[in-house]
Design an enzyme around this catalytic site. Structure first.
Site, PDB file in Angstrom:
ATOM      1  N   TYR A  63     -30.624   6.784   1.879  1.00 32.11           N
ATOM      2  CA  TYR A  63     -31.888   6.683   1.777  1.00 32.11           C
ATOM      3  C   TYR A  63     -33.107   6.274   3.116  1.00 32.11           C
ATOM      4  O   TYR A  63     -33.745   7.522   3.273  1.00 32.11           O
ATOM      5  CB  TYR A  63     -32.617   6.107   0.568  1.00 32.11           C
ATOM      6  N   GLY A  98     -42.681   1.612   4.838  1.00 31.92           N
ATOM      7  CA  GLY A  98     -43.105   0.315   4.327  1.00 31.92           C
ATOM      8  C   GLY A  98     -44.587   1.160   4.377  1.00 31.92           C
ATOM      9  O   GLY A  98     -45.487   1.460   5.237  1.00 31.92           O
ATOM     10  N   CYS A 143     -39.643  -3.377   5.069  1.00 35.21           N
ATOM     11  CA  CYS A 143     -40.043  -3.407   6.704  1.00 35.21           C
ATOM     12  C   CYS A 143     -39.557  -2.375   7.526  1.00 35.21           C
ATOM     13  O   CYS A 143     -38.580  -1.945   7.478  1.00 35.21           O
ATOM     14  CB  CYS A 143     -40.224  -4.218   6.865  1.00 35.21           C
ATOM     15  N   ASN A 158     -37.713  -7.677  10.093  1.00 38.88           N
ATOM     16  CA  ASN A 158     -37.047  -7.136   8.829  1.00 38.88           C
ATOM     17  C   ASN A 158     -35.962  -7.145   7.586  1.00 38.88           C
ATOM     18  O   ASN A 158     -35.159  -7.461   8.736  1.00 38.88           O
ATOM     19  CB  ASN A 158     -37.104  -5.304   9.347  1.00 38.88           C
ATOM     20  N   GLY A 159     -36.336  -7.701   6.911  1.00 38.61           N
ATOM     21  CA  GLY A 159     -35.019  -8.179   6.377  1.00 38.61           C
ATOM     22  C   GLY A 159     -36.142  -8.443   5.196  1.00 38.61           C
ATOM     23  O   GLY A 159     -36.533  -9.094   4.483  1.00 38.61           O
TER      24      GLY A 159
HETATM   25  P1  AMP Z   1     -35.628   6.262  -9.883  1.00 31.42           P
HETATM   26  O1  AMP Z   1     -36.727   6.977 -10.311  1.00 31.42           O
HETATM   27  O2  AMP Z   1     -35.914   4.550 -10.627  1.00 31.42           O
HETATM   28  O3  AMP Z   1     -33.773   6.337 -10.481  1.00 31.42           O
HETATM   29  O4  AMP Z   1     -35.575   5.880  -8.050  1.00 31.42           O
HETATM   30  C1  AMP Z   1     -34.858   6.812  -7.894  1.00 31.42           C
HETATM   31  C2  AMP Z   1     -35.501   7.502  -6.375  1.00 31.42           C
HETATM   32  O5  AMP Z   1     -36.242   6.578  -5.762  1.00 31.42           O
HETATM   33  C3  AMP Z   1     -35.032   8.495  -5.570  1.00 31.42           C
HETATM   34  O6  AMP Z   1     -35.257   9.409  -5.662  1.00 31.42           O
HETATM   35  C4  AMP Z   1     -34.614   7.772  -4.887  1.00 31.42           C
HETATM   36  O7  AMP Z   1     -34.950   9.067  -3.574  1.00 31.42           O
HETATM   37  C5  AMP Z   1     -35.559   6.553  -4.440  1.00 31.42           C
HETATM   38  N1  AMP Z   1     -35.406   5.273  -3.961  1.00 31.42           N
HETATM   39  C6  AMP Z   1     -34.021   4.868  -3.963  1.00 31.42           C
HETATM   40  N2  AMP Z   1     -34.154   3.494  -3.620  1.00 31.42           N
HETATM   41  C7  AMP Z   1     -35.285   3.296  -2.910  1.00 31.42           C
HETATM   42  C8  AMP Z   1     -35.893   2.108  -2.582  1.00 31.42           C
HETATM   43  N3  AMP Z   1     -35.801   1.206  -2.089  1.00 31.42           N
HETATM   44  N4  AMP Z   1     -37.623   2.726  -2.202  1.00 31.42           N
HETATM   45  C9  AMP Z   1     -38.309   4.159  -2.320  1.00 31.42           C
HETATM   46  N5  AMP Z   1     -37.836   4.567  -3.132  1.00 31.42           N
HETATM   47  C10 AMP Z   1     -36.101   4.604  -3.309  1.00 31.42           C
END
Ligand code: AMP
Length: 494
Positions: free
Chosen positions: A266, A46, A20, A121-122
């Site tokens: 990220y 979000g 969020c 948020n949290g």
């Molecule tokens: P995956 O394909 O499941 O390994 O997700 C990795 C990708 O998702 C990376 O390119 C990250 O930039 C992105 N990512 C990592 N953490 C999150 C998150 N909490 N929410 C959305 N995207 C994420």
């Protein structure tokens, strides 16, 4: 779907935790319009739903909607009724299932003390336990959001003033909360004692010379509305704004702060300043550290856009290997993560990224991304590079392996679905079909933040997703043993 039995964990999709962003402003003409702009800048936190509540001195007005800020809060029919000089808003994202409007924030309740709106948020890590107790004592929940727990704790508190009731409520919740609350008396911003999620304060001058006060998840939201950054809300601090009077309170016993390190990896926008550091600069430093720790003899450094771009620049500058855009991203598809269901998620990755073939063919490449969660993105990107004729594909990740789920407001899947939770480095490299794979070390990550290494006794950040060192008790997880919980979730998802 409402949890049928309030004594049980919510059903699949009624996820208690979500990603969020929050934004609040007090003392501005057309407050809600500024909130809409601020939320727009926080949209990356979000994309599923958004809401704004305003207060015109007599009444509260709320609009909550599914979808993006644009498309909802740029409509006159929606904005005109959001009258008043005080307003707060929320953007929300949760991965699966239930996307009902009643979970969209700000949540609002008419309490004995008057109206009460809250944006959070949290994630409250003992929400399930608290909810069970409250329901036993007669509370009737309207949503499945953990945030509603705070409202019921405020409503049932024996303290006299709404601020004291609010503090009493917060003393009973565990986990992560950056909150913006509106009552008829004024606006309150508060950060949990560990300061897990960010919250900053800014000000903006009004045409009559007065100053409006702003609270936001990230400084980028202050930039967008032309506000000046004042300071971060301290961990454990509660700031109250009543007209032009601003007071700071520290109602909790002091503890060492543990802000989330994944905000730097990220989550935050690179143009935000967090803990006095530029997120972009930290990401570049992580990339440079990665180049020192895990060099590759390669022709090109290629970012996985957009999340890997600053780290890839750092890697290229440190290694001297040319930085090139070998993958072009379509900006018209949502984040990979948003697509529900594994099949669609795979499709999402293909829609989102395409190889820049002319550049790749015959080259030894180093791909840089910020993190690997399930491994879906990395596998698809590596395959795409091979199809485009890359001679060698090496993967470098600008964070340590994500081995543990987050219970504090970053959406990670259950542990069993985290690639690094079940596989060692060689197995992960084989899974994503890379010639080599390396992650930055946990000490290297802290180095990029300016520390000599991770302080094992008193880490400066929450890094539980990498280390499993959770800074709070995980009451809800203890209630249902994590193994059972994952099995339960897996069953529901399939
Ligand atoms: P995956 O394909 O499941 O390994 O997700 C990795 C990708 O998702 C990376 O390119 C990250 O930039 C992105 N990512 C990592 N953490 C999150 C998150 N909490 N929410 C959305 N995207 C994420």
């Amino acid at each position: 779907m409402l949890t049928t039995n309030p004594f049980e964990a919510p059903e699949n999709g009624d996820k208690l935790h979500e990603e969020c962003g929050v934004f609040g402003i007090s003392g501005a003409a057309d407050a809600a319009r500024l909130v809409a702009l601020g939320l727009h800048a926080l949209q990356h936190r979000g994309q599923e739903a958004a809401g704004i509540t305003s207060f015109d001195g007599a009444e509260f007005h709320t609009h909550r909607a599914m979808g993006h800020v644009a498309g909802n809060f740029d409509r006159e029919d929606i904005m005109v009724p959001l009258r008043g000089t005080v307003a707060c808003g929320h953007v929300r994202y949760s991965t699966t299932g239930e996307t009902a409007l009643r979970n969209v924030q700000p949540l609002y309740a008419d309490l004995a003390s008057g109206g009460f709106a809250i944006a959070h948020n949290g994630n409250i890590s003992n929400a399930m336990r608290l909810r069970r107790d409250l329901v036993r004592r007669g509370s009737i929940f309207q949503s499945t959001s953990d945030t509603e727990t705070i409202i019921h704790l405020v409503a049932t508190s024996n303290y006299r003033t709404v601020v004291d009731k609010f503090i009493d409520a917060l003393k009973r919740v565990e986990g992560a909360y950056s909150l913006i609350v509106m009552t008829p008396e004024g606006m309150i911003a508060c950060r949990d004692p560990l300061g897990i999620r960010p919250l900053v304060m800014g000000r903006i001058e009004q045409s009559d010379g007065s100053q409006a006060v702003i609270f936001a998840s990230e400084t980028v939201a202050l930039d967008v509305v032309g506000a000046t950054f004042v300071r971060s809300i301290d961990p454990g601090e509660l700031v109250m704004v009543k007209g032009s009077e601003i007071t700071s309170h520290r109602p909790f016993a002091p503890v060492s702060a543990r802000p989330c390190i994944f905000e730097f990896v990220y989550f935050s926008r690179p143009d935000s300043i967090s803990e006095d550091r530029s997120v972009y600069t930290v990401r570049k430093a992580i990339g440079a550290q990665l180049a020192i720790e895990s060099p590759v003899d390669a022709d090109l450094v290629i970012p996985v856009p957009d999340s890997g771009t600053p780290a890839a620049l750092g890697y290229a500058q440190e290694s001297g290997i040319p930085f090139e855009l070998g993958i072009i991203r379509s900006h018209y598809v949502g984040r990979t993560f948003i697509q529900p269901g594994d099949k669609v998620r795979h499709l999402g990755v293909k829609l989102k990224h395409n190889a820049n073939r002319a550049l790749i063919a015959g080259k030894k490449i180093v791909l840089i991304d910020d993190s690997i969660v399930r491994g879906t993105t990395s596998l698809k990107i590596v395959e795409m590079m091979r199809e485009a004729g890359a001679a060698e594909v090496h993967m470098r990740i600008a964070s340590p392996p994500t081995r543990h789920s987050c219970f504090y407001g970053v959406d990670t899947p259950e542990r069993a679905k985290l690639l690094a939770a079940t596989k060692n480095l060689e197995e992960m490299a084989a899974y994503i079909k890379a010639d080599s794979l390396a992650f930055v070390s946990i000490d290297g990550l802290y180095k990029a933040l300016g520390e000599p290494q991770r302080n094992a006794i008193r880490p400066s950040h929450c890094d539980a997703c990498f280390t499993g060192d959770y800074p709070t008790t995980l009451t809800d997880q203890d209630d249902v043993s994590s193994v059972d919980q994952f099995a339960l979730l897996a069953e529901r998802v399939s």
